[in-house]
Design a protein around this motif. Sequence first.
Motif, PDB file in Angstrom:
ATOM      1  N   SER A 143     -29.659  24.841  16.380  1.00  0.00           N
ATOM      2  CA  SER A 143     -28.961  24.311  15.386  1.00  0.00           C
ATOM      3  C   SER A 143     -29.383  24.771  14.177  1.00  0.00           C
ATOM      4  N   ASP A 144     -30.747  24.989  14.093  1.00  0.00           N
ATOM      5  CA  ASP A 144     -31.090  25.895  12.838  1.00  0.00           C
ATOM      6  C   ASP A 144     -31.343  27.226  13.344  1.00  0.00           C
ATOM      7  N   ALA A 145     -30.475  28.161  12.912  1.00  0.00           N
ATOM      8  CA  ALA A 145     -30.420  29.406  13.385  1.00  0.00           C
ATOM      9  C   ALA A 145     -31.852  30.300  12.933  1.00  0.00           C
ATOM     10  N   THR A 146     -32.343  29.783  11.945  1.00  0.00           N
ATOM     11  CA  THR A 146     -33.715  30.544  11.405  1.00  0.00           C
ATOM     12  C   THR A 146     -34.827  30.423  12.572  1.00  0.00           C
ATOM     13  N   ASN A 147     -34.565  29.628  13.624  1.00  0.00           N
ATOM     14  CA  ASN A 147     -35.518  29.755  14.674  1.00  0.00           C
ATOM     15  C   ASN A 147     -35.125  30.561  15.623  1.00  0.00           C
ATOM     16  N   ILE A 148     -34.194  31.245  15.747  1.00  0.00           N
ATOM     17  CA  ILE A 148     -33.870  32.228  16.689  1.00  0.00           C
ATOM     18  C   ILE A 148     -34.994  33.511  16.918  1.00  0.00           C
ATOM     19  N   SER A 149     -35.386  33.521  17.872  1.00  0.00           N
ATOM     20  CA  SER A 149     -36.483  34.455  18.234  1.00  0.00           C
ATOM     21  C   SER A 149     -36.262  35.759  18.624  1.00  0.00           C
ATOM     22  N   CYS A 150     -35.018  35.803  19.454  1.00  0.00           N
ATOM     23  CA  CYS A 150     -34.697  37.222  19.927  1.00  0.00           C
ATOM     24  C   CYS A 150     -34.782  38.329  19.037  1.00  0.00           C
ATOM     25  N   GLU A 151     -35.727  39.521  19.524  1.00  0.00           N
ATOM     26  CA  GLU A 151     -35.919  40.363  18.648  1.00  0.00           C
ATOM     27  C   GLU A 151     -35.025  41.556  18.488  1.00  0.00           C
ATOM     28  N   ASP A 186     -36.053  41.244  10.948  1.00  0.00           N
ATOM     29  CA  ASP A 186     -37.012  41.464   9.977  1.00  0.00           C
ATOM     30  C   ASP A 186     -37.827  40.089   9.609  1.00  0.00           C
ATOM     31  N   PRO A 187     -38.926  39.434  10.394  1.00  0.00           N
ATOM     32  CA  PRO A 187     -39.537  38.266  10.203  1.00  0.00           C
ATOM     33  C   PRO A 187     -39.996  38.051   8.899  1.00  0.00           C
ATOM     34  N   SER A 188     -40.445  39.163   8.050  1.00  0.00           N
ATOM     35  CA  SER A 188     -40.962  39.363   6.952  1.00  0.00           C
ATOM     36  C   SER A 188     -39.937  38.865   5.494  1.00  0.00           C
ATOM     37  N   ALA A 189     -38.709  38.901   5.874  1.00  0.00           N
ATOM     38  CA  ALA A 189     -37.786  38.991   4.920  1.00  0.00           C
ATOM     39  C   ALA A 189     -37.506  37.470   4.432  1.00  0.00           C
ATOM     40  N   ALA A 190     -36.655  37.433   3.225  1.00  0.00           N
ATOM     41  CA  ALA A 190     -36.213  35.831   3.097  1.00  0.00           C
ATOM     42  C   ALA A 190     -35.677  35.366   4.237  1.00  0.00           C
ATOM     43  N   ARG A 191     -35.760  34.134   4.111  1.00  0.00           N
ATOM     44  CA  ARG A 191     -35.432  33.028   5.502  1.00  0.00           C
ATOM     45  C   ARG A 191     -33.902  33.265   5.861  1.00  0.00           C
ATOM     46  N   GLN A 195     -32.231  37.537  10.080  1.00  0.00           N
ATOM     47  CA  GLN A 195     -31.324  37.754  11.222  1.00  0.00           C
ATOM     48  C   GLN A 195     -30.183  38.864  10.797  1.00  0.00           C
ATOM     49  N   SER A 196     -29.875  39.647  12.388  1.00  0.00           N
ATOM     50  CA  SER A 196     -29.006  40.420  12.193  1.00  0.00           C
ATOM     51  C   SER A 196     -28.118  40.028  13.465  1.00  0.00           C
ATOM     52  N   MET A 197     -26.857  40.621  13.352  1.00  0.00           N
ATOM     53  CA  MET A 197     -25.914  40.883  14.602  1.00  0.00           C
ATOM     54  C   MET A 197     -25.768  42.254  15.136  1.00  0.00           C
ATOM     55  N   ILE A 198     -25.725  42.216  16.256  1.00  0.00           N
ATOM     56  CA  ILE A 198     -25.571  43.682  16.966  1.00  0.00           C
ATOM     57  C   ILE A 198     -24.650  43.589  18.410  1.00  0.00           C
ATOM     58  N   LEU A 199     -23.897  44.710  18.334  1.00  0.00           N
ATOM     59  CA  LEU A 199     -23.100  44.870  19.714  1.00  0.00           C
ATOM     60  C   LEU A 199     -23.797  45.113  20.888  1.00  0.00           C
ATOM     61  N   MET A 240     -24.897  48.190  15.178  1.00  0.00           N
ATOM     62  CA  MET A 240     -25.543  47.133  14.141  1.00  0.00           C
ATOM     63  C   MET A 240     -24.150  46.781  13.418  1.00  0.00           C
ATOM     64  N   LEU A 241     -24.043  45.514  13.110  1.00  0.00           N
ATOM     65  CA  LEU A 241     -22.862  45.051  12.402  1.00  0.00           C
ATOM     66  C   LEU A 241     -23.273  44.648  11.063  1.00  0.00           C
ATOM     67  N   LEU A 242     -22.514  45.399  10.048  1.00  0.00           N
ATOM     68  CA  LEU A 242     -22.630  45.142   8.475  1.00  0.00           C
ATOM     69  C   LEU A 242     -23.946  45.811   8.089  1.00  0.00           C
ATOM     70  N   GLY A 243     -24.954  45.689   9.006  1.00  0.00           N
ATOM     71  CA  GLY A 243     -26.281  46.045   8.440  1.00  0.00           C
ATOM     72  C   GLY A 243     -27.392  45.058   8.692  1.00  0.00           C
ATOM     73  N   GLU A 244     -28.472  45.550   8.571  1.00  0.00           N
ATOM     74  CA  GLU A 244     -29.543  44.535   8.848  1.00  0.00           C
ATOM     75  C   GLU A 244     -29.733  43.323   7.671  1.00  0.00           C
ATOM     76  N   GLY A 245     -30.036  42.204   8.319  1.00  0.00           N
ATOM     77  CA  GLY A 245     -30.237  41.124   7.584  1.00  0.00           C
ATOM     78  C   GLY A 245     -29.094  40.394   7.100  1.00  0.00           C
TER      79      GLY A 245
END
Length: 415
Positions: A143-151, A186-191, A195-199, A240-245
């Motif tokens: 429910s807090d998508a910032t928790n998602i850990s899939c690399e 990118d775990p080091s980026a702003a909160r 996250q990214s979305m990819i096909l 990659m959809l739209l771009g990283e992050g």
Amino acid sequence: MFELSEKAKKLQDKLQAFMAQHIYPNEHVFYEQIATADNRWAPPPILNELKATAKAQGLWNLFLPESQFGAGLTNFEYAHLCEIMGRSHIAPEVFNCSAPDTGNMEVLARYGSAEQQEQWLKPLLNGEIRSCFSMTEPAVASSDATNISCEIRREGDDYIVDGLKWWSSGAMTTTCKIAIVMGKSDPSAARHQQQSMILVPLDAEGVEVIRPLTVFGYDHAPHGHAEIRYNKVRVPASNMLLGEGRGFEIAQGRLGPGRIHHCMRTIGIAERALESMCERVHEREAFGRQLVKFDSIRKDIARCRIDIEQARLLTLKAAYMMDTVGNKVARQEIAMIKVIAPNMALQVIDRAIQVHGALGLSQDSFLAAAYAHVRTLRLADGPDEVHLDAIAKIELSGYGADEHGRSHSQTGERP
């Protein structure tokens, strides 16, 4: 605000006629074919027959507002049609208007490259394949998508996708060919830029569909909800959809229409439950009286009508605002209907089950399966608690001080 265009009225009439002629009479055929099929995850023949008929009648891709890809309807117009489809569990797919494909097609239409649209959007629009959305993970509170850990890791001209997902609805069906996977790039980026979305094609090496998940015992074949392990799956960087992050940005664009579509369909099934309740109370007697003569039952019917009308009006208001002022301004209304509609429908269906007695608990009525399905919507696309928190934040924002030290309540402004 309540007047439909002639185009939408004609589609509404055609849709209602199609439901009466083709959908309701074939619901039992759909479930019988699944029960006797060699592969329960393959679409039953009746589904493909109905899809071909709907497509031939122009009742196809009604959900997309862009006339380039869809029917060119507004959210307000589509709300009336989506409610009709929601009356039957099998109907949305017949018209190529079912989740998660609708949300995934909107993502590809808005954010996909020309290459991605040609490879995946086109066959989805044609109803040749299906898709799934892999976001939720068993090991974290999703429910807090910032928790998602899939690399999602860049490696040369490719990305490596590595992680465990579940509740990837639709992934079990044999026609599901593509997943939109949300992961951490990118775990080091702003909160909200991690996250990214990819096909990810489901036939890619390393994709392992572990098992179907059930909802109160229902596996929802042939659609299904899958647990999937992405074992260091390698896909081209062009996937990659739209771009990283940009994952959260895409998610917000996807979830607004997706949430309201769920609510529209939910109102439809609640309306059908009330109709079945009204029919039942005239058919049955208990203790020497028709059920309709019992005051408690009559009051429950009245409450159902009130609850449905309230939810419908707020849903139409949200759809109207999405059309006129945009999803961002309508975010409080969208959040409100996402809480109200499933809770309302569960209450209505529960009352209908009570009137139907043991029949309402069985496979001889649509009510039990409808209850199980609607219950998922208090979690899907964000749990009630997240939406309630968002509603409260927007409401409370009006009570902070402005640059002159005055609150909005003092100035008479609404945030």
